[in-house]
Write an enzyme that holds these catalytic residues in place. Structure first.
Site, mmCIF file in Angstrom:
data_model
loop_
_atom_site.group_PDB
_atom_site.id
_atom_site.type_symbol
_atom_site.label_atom_id
_atom_site.label_comp_id
_atom_site.label_asym_id
_atom_site.label_seq_id
_atom_site.Cartn_x
_atom_site.Cartn_y
_atom_site.Cartn_z
ATOM 1 N N LYS A 53 -2.500 1.012 2.071
ATOM 2 C CA LYS A 53 -2.481 2.328 3.568
ATOM 3 C C LYS A 53 -1.508 1.639 4.625
ATOM 4 O O LYS A 53 -0.504 2.217 5.116
ATOM 5 C CB LYS A 53 -3.534 3.354 4.219
ATOM 6 C CG LYS A 53 -4.407 1.780 4.679
ATOM 7 C CD LYS A 53 -5.685 2.132 4.187
ATOM 8 C CE LYS A 53 -6.657 0.209 4.374
ATOM 9 N NZ LYS A 53 -7.459 0.960 3.878
ATOM 10 N N GLU A 88 -2.188 6.485 -4.288
ATOM 11 C CA GLU A 88 -3.041 7.855 -4.741
ATOM 12 C C GLU A 88 -4.039 6.529 -3.257
ATOM 13 O O GLU A 88 -5.153 7.003 -2.638
ATOM 14 C CB GLU A 88 -4.060 7.862 -6.056
ATOM 15 C CG GLU A 88 -4.780 8.999 -5.598
ATOM 16 C CD GLU A 88 -4.382 10.487 -5.582
ATOM 17 O OE1 GLU A 88 -3.288 11.160 -6.086
ATOM 18 O OE2 GLU A 88 -5.051 10.003 -3.721
ATOM 19 N N VAL A 105 -5.485 6.421 0.322
ATOM 20 C CA VAL A 105 -6.416 7.507 1.202
ATOM 21 C C VAL A 105 -7.288 8.037 0.563
ATOM 22 O O VAL A 105 -7.034 8.667 -0.703
ATOM 23 C CB VAL A 105 -5.277 8.589 1.803
ATOM 24 C CG1 VAL A 105 -6.118 9.292 2.772
ATOM 25 C CG2 VAL A 105 -3.988 8.685 2.112
ATOM 26 N N ASP A 118 -7.323 2.703 10.498
ATOM 27 C CA ASP A 118 -7.176 2.469 9.895
ATOM 28 C C ASP A 118 -7.180 4.614 9.622
ATOM 29 O O ASP A 118 -6.437 4.660 8.495
ATOM 30 C CB ASP A 118 -8.509 2.334 8.763
ATOM 31 C CG ASP A 118 -8.618 2.234 7.647
ATOM 32 O OD1 ASP A 118 -8.525 1.407 6.966
ATOM 33 O OD2 ASP A 118 -9.453 3.104 6.884
ATOM 34 N N LYS A 176 -4.142 6.769 7.911
ATOM 35 C CA LYS A 176 -4.056 7.799 6.767
ATOM 36 C C LYS A 176 -3.995 8.938 7.046
ATOM 37 O O LYS A 176 -3.497 9.219 6.026
ATOM 38 C CB LYS A 176 -5.748 7.432 6.293
ATOM 39 C CG LYS A 176 -5.932 6.313 6.044
ATOM 40 C CD LYS A 176 -7.244 6.027 5.558
ATOM 41 C CE LYS A 176 -8.107 5.196 4.635
ATOM 42 N NZ LYS A 176 -9.085 4.140 4.702
ATOM 43 N N GLY A 189 -14.340 1.043 -1.203
ATOM 44 C CA GLY A 189 -15.263 0.448 -2.760
ATOM 45 C C GLY A 189 -14.769 0.263 -4.134
ATOM 46 O O GLY A 189 -13.796 0.632 -4.643
HETATM 47 N N1 HSE Z 1 -12.012 0.155 5.746
HETATM 48 C C1 HSE Z 1 -12.054 1.331 5.286
HETATM 49 C C2 HSE Z 1 -13.024 2.298 5.439
HETATM 50 C C3 HSE Z 1 -11.953 0.904 3.867
HETATM 51 O O1 HSE Z 1 -14.121 1.919 5.863
HETATM 52 O O2 HSE Z 1 -12.946 3.460 5.183
HETATM 53 C C4 HSE Z 1 -10.823 2.394 2.662
HETATM 54 O O3 HSE Z 1 -9.767 2.357 3.203
#
Ligand code: HSE
Length: 397
Positions: free
Chosen positions: A101, A125, A128, A197, A201, A299
């Site tokens: 991302k 894909e 996000v 993060d 997204k 994951g």
């Molecule tokens: N660090 C991110 C989260 C990983 O915790 O959602 C997935 O993008």
């Protein structure tokens, strides 16, 4: 036979390899009989116990110079060298699939444009919502709609932490330690807990939905580090929970309001029940109304599931660009967030503050802190009235 290279053999990369091997037969049927064969795995580390150590290389040139490789999976993360490698692969006429991302938010415009010129695809894909389908719905299934709003829980780590604070009364530091112990949060959890993060997204989703590049650096962002146990407890009195939410609204003129911040979510809202590392994204379209996407946002296998789906899609469109794109525009189309009305959950430092907010709902007090919820007002008006007499969290209505 289609030859694939995987760049990065960490959690997601090993998941991609595992799914390609495990589901080889059914994947071959889905590509119309073309087998997907991993020819290279690029990683600086050695994996002597791997079932096929001969696949590993430390040299990107092996991949870029091999004309047999038509699909490159970039699951290295970060910008360097992922940007340089992805660009080179696209310029060499190879399809590139990514979960990165950071790279999509920063250089997606350019990489998609190169993919178009080269008649290949740059697909993302998994960038996000991990395994949740959201890029394909926005760039395909919902194309008939004007997208009016997207909001959701886009970060699994912070959702895990906040769920622990709500369900177990844990404070932020303890919940973060537990998330780190379980391997959900990075050792340096800043990108998650400070909201960066989620901000990347929501910028990607807003760019896709609006067709205009939304710069992630321009997304007003607040993380969850200042949320206290008392905030959680008093939100509970209001029959609500606190979650980190990304919001993007697109008005009929194409102006975009966007933000990432903790929000107080009444339990009547579907997002209130999205717990632990799960993500959920709600999209509002002018024809379809509300659509909700829910699932594992992080994951190994969930994220690899989205990556492999893109690999299969690329295999089916090996020299057909799918026209997934957005454009950089010069005019400012960002709505000033201070002009947008909202209700606010306030933790005030003295009992008199509530008197300055007509119609505010008093939630009580504890240890010299007073909690209340305001009526709807613009952020500018709200901040002018509150001054430095407390902290606040926006309410999701
Ligand atoms: N660090 C991110 C989260 C990983 O915790 O959602 C997935 O993008």
């Amino acid at each position: 036979m289609i030859k694939v290279a995987i760049m990065g053999y960490g959690v997601v990369g090993s998941g991609v390899y595992e799914i390609l091997r495990k589901n080889e037969k059914s994947i071959t049927k889905k590509t119309g009989g073309k087998t997907l064969e991993v020819k290279y795995i690029l990683d600086l580390r050695d994996f002597p116990d791997h079932e096929n150590p001969a696949l590993f290389t430390k040299n990107f040139d092996d991949i870029i110079n091999d004309t047999e490789v038509s699909i490159v999976v970039e699951v290295m993360g970060g910008l360097k060298p992922a940007y340089e490698y992805s660009k080179a692969a696209l310029l060499a006429g190879k399809n590139v699939i990514t979960s990165n991302k950071e790279l999509v938010a920063e250089h997606g415009t350019e990489l998609m444009a190169i993919a178009k010129e080269q008649n290949v695809n740059y697909l993302f894909e998994a960038s996000v919502g991990g395994g949740i389908p959201i890029i394909s719905p926005l760039s395909q299934c919902l194309l008939a709609n004007e997208i009016e709003e997207i909001y959701g829980i886009l970060n699994g780590t912070t959702n895990y932490i906040l769920t622990k604070m709500v369900k177990e009364g844990a404070d932020f530091a303890d919940a973060l330690s537990e998330a780190q112990r379980l391997g959900y949060a990075e050792r340096n959890p800043e990108a998650d807990v400070e909201g960066h993060d989620a901000r990347r997204k929501i910028a990607i989703l807003a760019s896709l939905a609006s067709g205009k590049f939304v710069n992630w650096k321009e997304v007003p962002t607040e993380g969850i580090t200042k949320i206290t146990r008392q905030d959680v407890a008093f939100a509970e009195k209001y029959d609500a929970v606190i979650k980190l939410v990304g919001v993007a609204k697109i008005d009929p003129e194409g102006q975009v309001y966007i933000r990432v911040s903790p929000m107080v979510i009444p339990r009547t809202n579907q997002l209130a029940d999205v717990n632990d590392v799960f993500n959920a994204i709600l999209v509002k379209g002018d024809s379809i109304g509300d659509v909700m996407f829910y699932g594992r946002g992080a994951g190994k296998l969930p994220t690899a599931s989205a990556v492999v789906a893109d690999v299969i899609d690329a295999a089916k469109h090996i020299h057909i660009n799918k026209l997934i794109t957005w454009k950089k525009v010069d005019n400012n189309f960002m709505i000033d967030p201070e002009t947008v009305p909202c209700r606010y959950f306030v933790r005030a430092t003295n009992s008199a503050v509530i008197n300055d907010f007509s119609g505010a709902e008093d939630l009580g007090n504890e240890n010299g802190e007073w909690f209340f919820i305001t009526e709807e007002m613009t952020e500018k008006e709200f901040k002018n009235t509150l001054g430095d007499r407390g902290a606040f969290i926006r309410v999701l209505d």
